[in-house]
Design a protein around this motif. Structure first.
Motif, PDB file in Angstrom:
ATOM      1  N   GLN A 163     -35.653  93.134  48.917  1.00 57.06           N
ATOM      2  CA  GLN A 163     -34.976  91.848  49.097  1.00 57.06           C
ATOM      3  C   GLN A 163     -36.000  90.733  49.359  1.00 57.06           C
ATOM      4  N   VAL A 164     -37.007  91.035  50.182  1.00 60.38           N
ATOM      5  CA  VAL A 164     -38.058  90.049  50.428  1.00 60.38           C
ATOM      6  C   VAL A 164     -38.748  89.691  49.116  1.00 60.38           C
ATOM      7  N   GLY A 165     -39.062  90.697  48.326  1.00 60.68           N
ATOM      8  CA  GLY A 165     -39.714  90.457  47.048  1.00 60.68           C
ATOM      9  C   GLY A 165     -38.859  89.627  46.103  1.00 60.68           C
TER      10      GLY A 165
ATOM     11  N   ASN B  19     -34.529  85.760  60.201  1.00 61.69           N
ATOM     12  CA  ASN B  19     -35.836  85.773  60.864  1.00 61.69           C
ATOM     13  C   ASN B  19     -36.821  86.699  60.165  1.00 61.69           C
ATOM     14  N   HIS B  20     -36.306  87.802  59.625  1.00 61.67           N
ATOM     15  CA  HIS B  20     -37.165  88.716  58.867  1.00 61.67           C
ATOM     16  C   HIS B  20     -37.752  87.984  57.661  1.00 61.67           C
ATOM     17  N   LEU B  21     -36.935  87.216  56.976  1.00 59.46           N
ATOM     18  CA  LEU B  21     -37.438  86.464  55.823  1.00 59.46           C
ATOM     19  C   LEU B  21     -38.428  85.387  56.255  1.00 59.46           C
TER      20      LEU B  21
ATOM     21  N   GLU C 276     -43.408  82.233  54.587  1.00 59.55           N
ATOM     22  CA  GLU C 276     -43.835  81.537  55.806  1.00 59.55           C
ATOM     23  C   GLU C 276     -44.672  80.310  55.467  1.00 59.55           C
ATOM     24  N   GLN C 277     -45.545  80.445  54.483  1.00 62.72           N
ATOM     25  CA  GLN C 277     -46.370  79.309  54.081  1.00 62.72           C
ATOM     26  C   GLN C 277     -45.518  78.207  53.464  1.00 62.72           C
TER      27      GLN C 277
ATOM     28  N   ASN D 298     -25.965  92.616  54.097  1.00 66.42           N
ATOM     29  CA  ASN D 298     -26.979  91.558  53.905  1.00 66.42           C
ATOM     30  C   ASN D 298     -28.261  91.841  54.690  1.00 66.42           C
ATOM     31  N   ILE D 299     -28.729  93.094  54.567  1.00 68.22           N
ATOM     32  CA  ILE D 299     -29.954  93.496  55.255  1.00 68.22           C
ATOM     33  C   ILE D 299     -31.172  93.035  54.464  1.00 68.22           C
TER      34      ILE D 299
END
Length: 209
Positions: free
Chosen positions: A82-84, A167-169, A177-178, A76-77
Motif C-alpha cells: 500500500q505504501v508503494g 501516520n504510517h503513511l 515524508e519529504q 484500510n491497513i
C-alpha cells in the motif's frame, strides 16, 4: 496544478452531491472521456480505503474516470504494497492529497476486537496478518471501559485505525515524508458513515480547511 486543499474541497463537494442525491449529473463517462485517458492519467486524490462493498470511493465522492487513484484493502491497513502504491501515484502523477478512508461498522475492526477479547486460532494466516496490523489500534481501547459498549468500542477503534494508517503513511516512507515537508502532499484521515453517507475528514486536516 490542483493543490491538496483544492482536492479536499472537490472531495467534500462530491460527497455532498452523493448525500443529497444529485451525484452523477456532472460526470462524463462516455467514449470521449475514455479516449482522453488512454494516453495517461492525472488523478487529483489518492484514496486508501476499505474493500467493503458498501464504500466505493468513486461513488462516495461522486468522481469519474481518471479522477481518483484508489487502493482498497480490508480494514484500510497499511502494508508495504500500500505504501508503494501511494508512492507510485504521488511520484508519477504528482497527486497532492492522500485520504485514508475508514467506515462505520467495519468488519475487519469487529473481527480484530473479537480476536482481542476472545483469542482463537485463526484458520487463515492471511486473514491473521490483517488482524495483526489492526490490533495495535484496538487493544488499548479494549482495555478501557469501552469494552462494555460494543458499538462505542467499534466506533473509536475505526477512527484509531484510520489515524494509525495515516501516520504510517506520513512517517513510514522517506518519499512521502519529504513531499509533506516540501508542502507537496497532505495526508488526512476520514470516516464514511454507512448510515448517512457522509464522509467526516477528522485527522490531519489543516485548521480552517
Amino acid at each position: 496544478m490542483t493543490t491538496a486543499l483544492e482536492a479536499l474541497a472537490r472531495l467534500r463537494e462530491g460527497n455532498s452531491r452523493f448525500v443529497n442525491g444529485s451525484a452523477g449529473s456532472h460526470l462524463n463517462l462516455d467514449e470521449s472521456r475514455r479516449n482522453q485517458l488512454v494516453a495517461g492519467q492525472k488523478p487529483f486524490a489518492i484514496i486508501l480505503g476499505c474493500s467493503d462493498s458498501r464504500v466505493p470511493a468513486e461513488l462516495v465522492f461522486d468522481q469519474g474516470l481518471g479522477d481518483l487513484f484508489v487502493i482498497r484493502i480490508a480494514g484500510n491497513i497499511v502494508a508495504p504494497s500500500q505504501v508503494g502504491s501511494v508512492e507510485f501515484a504521488a511520484e508519477q502523477f504528482g497527486t497532492p492529497l492522500v485520504v485514508v478512508l475508514g467506515h462505520s461498522r467495519c468488519g475487519a475492526i469487529t473481527a480484530t476486537i473479537e480476536q482481542v477479547l476472545r483469542p482463537a486460532r485463526n484458520p487463515s494466516h492471511n486473514i491473521h496478518s490483517i488482524v495483526e496490523r489492526i490490533r495495535p489500534s484496538v487493544a488499548p481501547l479494549v482495555a478501557t471501559e469501552l469494552r462494555h459498549d460494543h458499538d462505542a468500542l467499534v466506533g473509536h477503534a475505526v477512527r484509531a485505525n484510520v489515524c494509525a494508517s495515516a501516520n504510517h503513511l506520513r512517517h513510514g516512507s522517506e518519499i512521502l515524508e519529504q513531499m509533506i515537508q516540501d508542502g507537496r502532499m497532505l495526508i488526512v484521515g476520514a470516516e464514511y458513515s454507512l448510515e448517512t453517507g457522509v464522509v467526516d475528514f477528522f485527522d490531519g486536516v489543516p485548521d480552517g480547511a
